[in-house]
Design a protein around this motif. Structure first.
Motif, mmCIF file in Angstrom:
data_model
loop_
_atom_site.group_PDB
_atom_site.id
_atom_site.type_symbol
_atom_site.label_atom_id
_atom_site.label_comp_id
_atom_site.label_asym_id
_atom_site.label_seq_id
_atom_site.Cartn_x
_atom_site.Cartn_y
_atom_site.Cartn_z
ATOM 1 N N VAL A 22 0.744 -1.366 0.210
ATOM 2 C CA VAL A 22 0.671 -0.003 -0.218
ATOM 3 C C VAL A 22 1.379 1.210 -0.123
ATOM 4 N N ASN A 23 1.799 1.177 -1.386
ATOM 5 C CA ASN A 23 2.144 2.766 -0.900
ATOM 6 C C ASN A 23 2.049 3.478 -2.710
ATOM 7 N N PHE A 24 0.821 3.685 -3.236
ATOM 8 C CA PHE A 24 0.526 4.419 -4.218
ATOM 9 C C PHE A 24 -0.444 4.777 -4.586
ATOM 10 N N SER A 25 -0.457 5.701 -4.910
ATOM 11 C CA SER A 25 -2.499 6.260 -4.551
ATOM 12 C C SER A 25 -2.960 5.631 -5.988
ATOM 13 N N ARG A 26 -4.457 6.300 -6.353
ATOM 14 C CA ARG A 26 -4.496 5.592 -7.830
ATOM 15 C C ARG A 26 -5.958 6.080 -7.825
ATOM 16 N N ASP A 27 -6.035 6.754 -8.399
ATOM 17 C CA ASP A 27 -7.475 7.629 -9.553
ATOM 18 C C ASP A 27 -8.344 6.594 -10.815
ATOM 19 N N GLY A 52 -21.075 -0.852 -21.538
ATOM 20 C CA GLY A 52 -20.426 0.557 -22.708
ATOM 21 C C GLY A 52 -19.817 1.622 -22.104
ATOM 22 N N LEU A 53 -19.523 1.207 -20.907
ATOM 23 C CA LEU A 53 -18.198 1.834 -20.893
ATOM 24 C C LEU A 53 -16.973 1.220 -20.515
ATOM 25 N N LYS A 54 -15.686 1.344 -20.313
ATOM 26 C CA LYS A 54 -13.996 0.887 -20.268
ATOM 27 C C LYS A 54 -13.657 1.791 -18.764
ATOM 28 N N GLN A 55 -12.780 0.377 -17.827
ATOM 29 C CA GLN A 55 -12.326 1.359 -16.946
ATOM 30 C C GLN A 55 -10.548 1.765 -17.349
ATOM 31 N N ARG A 56 -10.491 3.012 -16.421
ATOM 32 C CA ARG A 56 -9.634 2.687 -16.574
ATOM 33 C C ARG A 56 -8.661 2.920 -15.186
ATOM 34 N N TRP A 57 -7.443 2.710 -14.388
ATOM 35 C CA TRP A 57 -7.402 2.495 -13.056
ATOM 36 C C TRP A 57 -6.039 3.694 -13.628
ATOM 37 N N VAL A 58 -5.722 4.578 -12.759
ATOM 38 C CA VAL A 58 -3.945 5.103 -12.608
ATOM 39 C C VAL A 58 -3.105 4.923 -10.898
ATOM 40 N N LEU A 59 -2.732 4.255 -11.339
ATOM 41 C CA LEU A 59 -1.432 4.082 -10.487
ATOM 42 C C LEU A 59 -0.694 4.689 -10.013
ATOM 43 N N LYS A 60 0.198 5.951 -9.322
ATOM 44 C CA LYS A 60 0.765 6.869 -8.808
ATOM 45 C C LYS A 60 1.564 5.782 -7.622
ATOM 46 N N PHE A 61 3.216 5.812 -7.939
ATOM 47 C CA PHE A 61 3.908 5.628 -7.086
ATOM 48 C C PHE A 61 5.198 6.984 -7.139
ATOM 49 N N GLN A 62 4.487 6.755 -5.180
ATOM 50 C CA GLN A 62 6.260 8.020 -5.122
ATOM 51 C C GLN A 62 7.192 6.910 -4.222
ATOM 52 N N TYR A 63 8.978 6.842 -4.076
ATOM 53 C CA TYR A 63 9.034 6.895 -3.382
ATOM 54 C C TYR A 63 9.063 5.451 -2.926
ATOM 55 N N ILE A 64 9.325 4.264 -4.072
ATOM 56 C CA ILE A 64 8.601 2.971 -3.885
ATOM 57 C C ILE A 64 10.744 1.823 -4.609
ATOM 58 N N SER A 97 -4.790 -3.224 -19.915
ATOM 59 C CA SER A 97 -3.657 -3.073 -20.343
ATOM 60 C C SER A 97 -3.123 -1.845 -20.371
ATOM 61 N N TRP A 98 -1.232 -2.244 -19.876
ATOM 62 C CA TRP A 98 -0.785 -1.215 -19.862
ATOM 63 C C TRP A 98 -0.201 -0.176 -20.541
ATOM 64 N N THR A 99 -1.080 1.099 -20.595
ATOM 65 C CA THR A 99 -0.869 1.706 -21.918
ATOM 66 C C THR A 99 -0.523 3.045 -21.950
ATOM 67 N N ASN A 100 -0.036 3.445 -20.824
ATOM 68 C CA ASN A 100 1.543 4.089 -20.970
ATOM 69 C C ASN A 100 2.646 3.827 -20.698
ATOM 70 N N ASP A 101 3.812 4.355 -21.362
ATOM 71 C CA ASP A 101 5.035 3.831 -21.283
ATOM 72 C C ASP A 101 5.872 3.833 -19.784
ATOM 73 N N LEU A 102 6.420 3.081 -19.430
ATOM 74 C CA LEU A 102 7.083 3.063 -18.597
ATOM 75 C C LEU A 102 7.968 4.476 -17.819
ATOM 76 N N SER A 115 4.346 5.522 -13.059
ATOM 77 C CA SER A 115 2.796 5.565 -12.450
ATOM 78 C C SER A 115 2.318 4.209 -13.451
ATOM 79 N N VAL A 116 0.760 3.458 -13.586
ATOM 80 C CA VAL A 116 0.762 2.740 -14.035
ATOM 81 C C VAL A 116 -0.484 2.925 -14.462
ATOM 82 N N VAL A 117 -0.683 2.752 -15.889
ATOM 83 C CA VAL A 117 -1.974 3.449 -16.443
ATOM 84 C C VAL A 117 -2.744 2.010 -17.138
ATOM 85 N N LEU A 118 -3.591 1.463 -16.321
ATOM 86 C CA LEU A 118 -4.089 0.308 -16.772
ATOM 87 C C LEU A 118 -5.623 0.970 -17.546
ATOM 88 N N GLU A 119 -6.216 0.129 -18.905
ATOM 89 C CA GLU A 119 -6.952 0.247 -19.347
ATOM 90 C C GLU A 119 -7.834 -0.985 -19.757
#
Length: 121
Positions: A22-27, A52-64, A97-102, A115-119
């Motif tokens: 539990v060391n990330f924030s999520r949107d 009709g809608l698809k989910q997207r989760w953005v996981l933001k990591f700081q100081y891992i 799918s992990w959609t953003n660049d590393l 961050s990790v963006v999962l769509e």
């Protein structure tokens, strides 16, 4: 916030999982489905969305730690769909799918942010 979990199957390997500390924030966002947003699976079938809608989760990591950054990098490099569990002990939230660049960068010696963006697929 509970621990989240990622599960994936690398090409030619067995199923793997990683429980995130539990060391990330999520949107969380719900996106309108684009009717042209379809793709072919490896077997040639057309993949689309059953909702009709698809989910997207953005996981933001700081100081891992470097170890956690390396684990996330290995997941990205597997280039496969990821089963996301918002709570490691609960049912699967969605397959995405992990959609953003590393984008992990060192912010202090031995500590990383990114961050990790999962769509949903």
């Amino acid at each position: 916030m509970a621990n989240a979990k990622l599960e994936w199957t690398p090409l030619g390997d067995s199923r793997q999982s990683y429980t995130l500390p539990v060391n990330f924030s999520r949107d969380y966002q719900e996106l309108l489905r684009d009717e042209t947003d379809r793709e072919r699976a490896l077997d040639g079938t057309l993949r689309g969305y059953s909702r009709g809608l698809k989910q997207r989760w953005v996981l933001k990591f700081q100081y891992i730690s470097t170890a956690q950054k390396d684990q996330l990098t290995a997941i990205k490099q597997a280039q496969t769909d990821i089963d996301f569990y918002r709570d490691a002990g609960a049912a699967k939230t969605f397959t995405g799918s992990w959609t953003n660049d590393l984008d992990f960068r060192e912010v202090a010696p031995g500590f990383w942010a990114g961050s990790v963006v999962l769509e949903e697929v």
